[in-house]
Write a protein that holds these residues in place. Sequence first.
Motif, PDB file in Angstrom:
ATOM      1  N   SER A 196      53.098  31.519  53.537  1.00  0.00           N
ATOM      2  CA  SER A 196      51.707  31.247  53.025  1.00  0.00           C
ATOM      3  C   SER A 196      51.640  31.633  51.694  1.00  0.00           C
ATOM      4  O   SER A 196      52.152  32.763  51.239  1.00  0.00           O
ATOM      5  CB  SER A 196      50.695  32.059  54.067  1.00  0.00           C
ATOM      6  N   SER A 197      51.235  31.021  50.593  1.00  0.00           N
ATOM      7  CA  SER A 197      51.445  31.512  49.352  1.00  0.00           C
ATOM      8  C   SER A 197      50.186  32.275  49.018  1.00  0.00           C
ATOM      9  O   SER A 197      48.883  32.001  49.215  1.00  0.00           O
ATOM     10  CB  SER A 197      51.145  30.041  48.317  1.00  0.00           C
ATOM     11  N   GLY A 198      50.555  33.540  48.541  1.00  0.00           N
ATOM     12  CA  GLY A 198      49.507  34.448  48.105  1.00  0.00           C
ATOM     13  C   GLY A 198      49.399  34.714  46.782  1.00  0.00           C
ATOM     14  O   GLY A 198      49.046  35.624  46.177  1.00  0.00           O
ATOM     15  N   ARG A 199      50.067  33.954  45.900  1.00  0.00           N
ATOM     16  CA  ARG A 199      50.278  33.891  44.492  1.00  0.00           C
ATOM     17  C   ARG A 199      48.922  33.780  43.637  1.00  0.00           C
ATOM     18  O   ARG A 199      48.935  34.310  42.742  1.00  0.00           O
ATOM     19  CB  ARG A 199      51.331  32.943  43.992  1.00  0.00           C
ATOM     20  N   GLY A 200      47.692  33.455  44.482  1.00  0.00           N
ATOM     21  CA  GLY A 200      46.551  33.664  43.913  1.00  0.00           C
ATOM     22  C   GLY A 200      45.937  34.672  44.173  1.00  0.00           C
ATOM     23  O   GLY A 200      44.588  35.145  43.682  1.00  0.00           O
ATOM     24  N   PHE A 201      46.556  35.883  44.648  1.00  0.00           N
ATOM     25  CA  PHE A 201      45.958  36.960  45.149  1.00  0.00           C
ATOM     26  C   PHE A 201      45.384  37.945  43.848  1.00  0.00           C
ATOM     27  O   PHE A 201      46.466  38.346  43.262  1.00  0.00           O
ATOM     28  CB  PHE A 201      46.946  37.994  45.722  1.00  0.00           C
ATOM     29  N   PRO A 202      44.366  38.228  43.609  1.00  0.00           N
ATOM     30  CA  PRO A 202      43.872  38.632  42.213  1.00  0.00           C
ATOM     31  C   PRO A 202      44.009  40.283  42.498  1.00  0.00           C
ATOM     32  O   PRO A 202      43.282  41.048  42.133  1.00  0.00           O
ATOM     33  CB  PRO A 202      42.348  38.433  42.266  1.00  0.00           C
ATOM     34  N   VAL A 203      45.217  40.720  42.648  1.00  0.00           N
ATOM     35  CA  VAL A 203      45.308  42.276  42.934  1.00  0.00           C
ATOM     36  C   VAL A 203      45.122  43.102  41.818  1.00  0.00           C
ATOM     37  O   VAL A 203      44.265  44.035  41.844  1.00  0.00           O
ATOM     38  CB  VAL A 203      46.807  42.368  43.284  1.00  0.00           C
ATOM     39  N   GLY A 204      45.304  42.560  40.290  1.00  0.00           N
ATOM     40  CA  GLY A 204      45.064  43.222  39.234  1.00  0.00           C
ATOM     41  C   GLY A 204      43.614  43.150  38.978  1.00  0.00           C
ATOM     42  O   GLY A 204      43.013  43.652  37.840  1.00  0.00           O
ATOM     43  N   ALA A 205      42.890  42.159  39.430  1.00  0.00           N
ATOM     44  CA  ALA A 205      41.367  41.993  38.947  1.00  0.00           C
ATOM     45  C   ALA A 205      40.234  42.734  40.042  1.00  0.00           C
ATOM     46  O   ALA A 205      39.273  42.950  39.628  1.00  0.00           O
ATOM     47  CB  ALA A 205      41.039  40.544  38.960  1.00  0.00           C
ATOM     48  N   VAL A 206      40.709  43.407  41.014  1.00  0.00           N
ATOM     49  CA  VAL A 206      39.813  43.915  41.946  1.00  0.00           C
ATOM     50  C   VAL A 206      39.633  45.390  41.416  1.00  0.00           C
ATOM     51  O   VAL A 206      40.126  46.372  41.890  1.00  0.00           O
ATOM     52  CB  VAL A 206      40.393  43.788  43.371  1.00  0.00           C
ATOM     53  N   GLU A 207      38.991  45.573  40.604  1.00  0.00           N
ATOM     54  CA  GLU A 207      38.527  46.752  39.859  1.00  0.00           C
ATOM     55  C   GLU A 207      36.851  47.036  39.970  1.00  0.00           C
ATOM     56  O   GLU A 207      36.209  46.068  39.911  1.00  0.00           O
ATOM     57  CB  GLU A 207      38.799  46.636  38.290  1.00  0.00           C
ATOM     58  N   PHE A 208      36.840  48.376  40.371  1.00  0.00           N
ATOM     59  CA  PHE A 208      35.292  48.593  40.597  1.00  0.00           C
ATOM     60  C   PHE A 208      34.724  49.599  39.567  1.00  0.00           C
ATOM     61  O   PHE A 208      33.526  50.270  39.609  1.00  0.00           O
ATOM     62  CB  PHE A 208      35.263  49.329  42.068  1.00  0.00           C
TER      63      PHE A 208
END
Length: 443
Positions: A367-379
């Motif tokens: 399953s492609s998780g290449r759209g996972f916004p790991v760097g953008a999940v900032e609080f």
Amino acid sequence: MVYNKDYTVRICRKETISAALPLQEHWLSLSNLDLLLPPLDVGVFFIYTKPPLELKQSFSSSFSSLVNVLKTSLAKSLVIYYPFAGEIVNNSMGEPELRCNNRGVEFIEAFGDAEIIELDFYDADQSFERKLVPKKKDGVLTIQATEMKCGGMVIGCTFDHRVADAYSFNMFLLSWSETSLGKPISTIPSFRRSLLSPRRPPHSEASLDRLYIPVSQLPPPTAPSSNIINRIYYVTAANINRLQQKAVSSQSTKLEAFTAYLWKLVGRAAGRKQRTHMGVVVDGRRRLGLLAMMDAYFGNVLSIPYASATDVEEMEMSEIAERVHTLVAEAAREEHFKGLVDWVEVRRPEAAVAKVYVEEGLSVVVSSGRGFPVGAVEFGWGKPLFGSYHFAWNGNAGYVMPMPSVKGNGDWMVYAHLSTELVGILEADGIFHPITAHYLGLK
């Protein structure tokens, strides 16, 4: 590096977070594509290092202050993403339906007796499963914020896959982050189920009978395998490019080339006598001719085509990649997804599932998780050091999800839910490298 594999997590507090504004209770039907998912929970987590003492925002860096930011912004986000505050209930036909009653999201505060640098990022079973990624008991979504001994934080979420796919949950994560930073929400979700309404009369291609199976036709259930483990790797950009070059004759994408290479390794684990099955999760949002509306669609818009072989280890990479490219191309069509909606409609209320998960032999789904916004999940206290999806289910089929590296250098992080034998083959091959604190820049 000495890892603290036996560290404990202590639950300090549990509460329910509801939407910040009153919501009119109503029912939201699941689409025909949602109904293809069994009751199945998916996890995701983010790791943050200790925030600086002085933050630009108007709150302190104490754990309680950071948690208050999370809870306040979550309550605001649930006004728009209200399905996550509801619950799944069976209707009169015995089908699951979403009751949007603002029952709320369970929010857990915890303390982990280890420093972030002591976590074994590679061994997801020891470090994350049921410790930092919570088990969901009720409702649609559970969130856990864990303070680590070093002052860092881990945010883990577990959600019901019948309500949302990874694309939908990524939208929620970004909106939650934007709300906490005081930014306008960039994507307002659409719950317009008519976008996936069946045709009248319904009709579908015969190929769907090979890809999906009604529950009444399932083979007798087998006991969950005890040798399935969860690991997290990284694959360098250079190796990804090298794999694509090996498959260049098929004009494969990087994901297709990666899948082909993985299938070859699966064939090595299976040997000549055992049949192997390789599936690829295809997102249908851009296939339905309604791009402007489907881009914000909240729900499942997935299909899992697959191919089978007994001699895949002996094939050339270009040949395997061509097979993968063909099975993806056949599913990445408007007619395929409209036909899948119709296929489910004809068989309702009987449930059905993707057949690749129940095939005899060795099955793996990518399953492609290449759209996972790991760097953008900032609080408000910095970008995550690390993040990953976590799909530790009880099935015997393997599941692999490549995601972008937090380094932003073209590397991939790869979550793998596989048998110990296949993990051994992956690690001996030299492409899959265990995620380490050193790779993440921790000292």
